[in-house]
Write an enzyme that holds these catalytic residues in place. Structure first.
Site, PDB file in Angstrom:
ATOM      1  N   ILE A 189       0.802  -1.232   0.000  1.00 12.59           N
ATOM      2  CA  ILE A 189       0.000   0.000   0.000  1.00 12.59           C
ATOM      3  C   ILE A 189       0.828   1.271   0.000  1.00 12.59           C
ATOM      4  CG2 ILE A 189      -2.056  -1.018   1.035  1.00 12.59           C
ATOM      5  CD1 ILE A 189      -1.138   0.079   3.741  1.00 12.59           C
TER       6      ILE A 189
ATOM      7  N   PHE B 173      11.569   5.118   5.667  1.00 15.57           N
ATOM      8  CA  PHE B 173      12.455   4.062   6.134  1.00 15.57           C
ATOM      9  C   PHE B 173      12.050   2.667   5.660  1.00 15.57           C
ATOM     10  CE2 PHE B 173      13.146   7.484   9.116  1.00 15.57           C
ATOM     11  CZ  PHE B 173      14.517   7.487   9.228  1.00 15.57           C
TER      12      PHE B 173
ATOM     13  N   LYS C 229       8.872   0.051   3.357  1.00 14.78           N
ATOM     14  CA  LYS C 229       7.632  -0.119   2.606  1.00 14.78           C
ATOM     15  C   LYS C 229       6.565  -0.715   3.510  1.00 14.78           C
ATOM     16  CE  LYS C 229      10.086  -0.485  -1.753  1.00 14.78           C
ATOM     17  NZ  LYS C 229      10.297  -1.262  -2.999  1.00 14.78           N
TER      18      LYS C 229
ATOM     19  N   ASP D 181       7.586  16.023  14.008  1.00 15.65           N
ATOM     20  CA  ASP D 181       7.281  15.944  12.575  1.00 15.65           C
ATOM     21  C   ASP D 181       5.777  15.860  12.330  1.00 15.65           C
ATOM     22  OD1 ASP D 181       8.201  16.107   9.993  1.00 15.65           O
ATOM     23  OD2 ASP D 181       8.554  13.961   9.761  1.00 15.65           O
TER      24      ASP D 181
END
Length: 364
Positions: free
Chosen positions: A29, A34, A36, A146
């Protein structure tokens, strides 16, 4: 269209630790900074999860191992309804795996890019839910660093969940963080003061600034300040000091004061195409590949010098194996008191490191 259709019973072994064989791989998806991500189903419980997998060799070569381990260290000690919670972590010769909550509503960046209009009421809900998550993180002495639409995922009911802790910082007592990390357009002014020679550090307030920028962007479709990842720090500070923040006249006074859909899989289908066709080492062929490597006495034909192999061995040694189901059972078991005390002591020791290594600024 699935990536793996094996109905073979899971291999548990004597330790009964969760591993790759316990999951059915359904589809790819997406991919993050860092690794998949794919959708998986645990074979015994039939529960659905998202599984992020990170190639060890690539992480070592890109000096990303510390951030991966820091994220895992932080996430295993967190559990909150508006976070993406981790359930399992494990590894094999090739990859490190993190199995987390599955959220099929897509991230907010995806919806912004598809010109979704977020109403005042929807943004208020998101801000309240994220505020709850930030309050919880503060109680754990964690600065996320973040907050941005890319790291906010929606579930099927339209609630938000904060993810991506690989550049988060743990601060002890009244200490402040000092390293620079984040995505420039969402970073608070105090993060840039180091470039002027005065940088006393920063704390939890930087996440609230990022949340404000995110809320503004959701409502207006653009950020309140014009800046990019390549914008020099001195120009960013000048923007903060000189540019007057404007609000559209149609916005309610409540929203202005606050700032001073999803029943389908919302992701890019090309990720599955990449995993199926373009990927040189696709996940759904992992078992055959590892078996072949074992027969070939561990050689995959690629030269590795001694230093690189040592770093890979360190990853194997330092990676944290985690099972939330087992941890939950241990917490309610009166015989597990000593185990809980040891875990608490280890968590405090982990928190002694005030910051992660500075990460490269993400594009935005």
């Amino acid at each position: 269209m699935g990536l793996g259709q094996s109905s073979k019973s899971p291999v548990t072994g004597d330790t009964d630790e969760v591993n790759f064989d316990h999951f059915q791989i359904l589809r790819a998806i997406g991919k993050g900074s860092f690794g998949k991500v794919c959708i998986v189903q645990k074979k015994d419980s039939k529960k659905m999860f998202a599984m992020k997998y990170m190639n060890k060799l690539k992480c070592v070569e890109r000096n990303e191992v510390r951030n991966v381990l820091k994220e895992l260290q932080i996430m295993r000690n967190l559990e909150h309804p508006f976070l993406v919670n981790i359930w399992y972590s494990f590894q094999d010769e090739e990859d490190m795996f993190m199995v987390v909550d599955l959220l099929l509503g897509g991230d907010l960046r995806y919806h912004l890019q598809h010109n979704v209009h977020f109403s005042d009421g929807t943004v208020k809900l998101y801000v309240c839910e994220l505020a709850s998550a930030l309050g919880y993180l503060r109680s754990k002495r964690i600065i996320h660093r973040d907050i941005k639409p890319d790291n906010i995922l929606l579930d099927e009911h339209g609630h938000v969940h904060l993810t991506d802790f690989n550049i988060a910082a743990i601060v002890k007592d009244d200490l402040k963080a000092t390293t620079i990390a984040g995505t420039k357009p969402y970073m608070a002014p105090e993060l840039f003061e180091i470039f002027e020679g005065s940088h006393p550090g920063y704390s939890f307030a930087v996440d609230w600034w990022s949340l404000g920028v995110t809320a503004y962007e959701l409502l207006r479709g653009q950020r309140p300040y014009v800046m990019r990842s390549s914008t020099p720090a001195n120009e960013i500070l000048h923007t903060f000091r000189k540019v007057h923040l404007s609000f559209p006249p149609s916005w309610s006074s409540y929203i202005k004061s606050l700032l001073r859909k999803k029943r389908r899989l919302n992701c890019d289908p090309t990720f599955e195409l990449e995993e199926m066709i373009l990927e040189s080492k696709p996940l759904h062929k992992k078992k055959k590949r590892l078996a072949r490597k074992s027969r070939d006495q561990g050689s995959d034909g690629s030269p590795q010098n001694g230093h690189l192999q040592q770093r890979l061995d360190n990853v194997q040694r330092d990676f944290i194996i985690f099972n939330r189901e087992k941890s939950t059972k241990a917490a309610v078991d009166p015989d597990s008191t000593e185990v809980s005390k040891c875990s608490e002591k280890k968590a405090k020791e982990d928190g002694q490191n005030n910051n992660v290594e500075p990460a490269s600024f993400s594009s935005g």
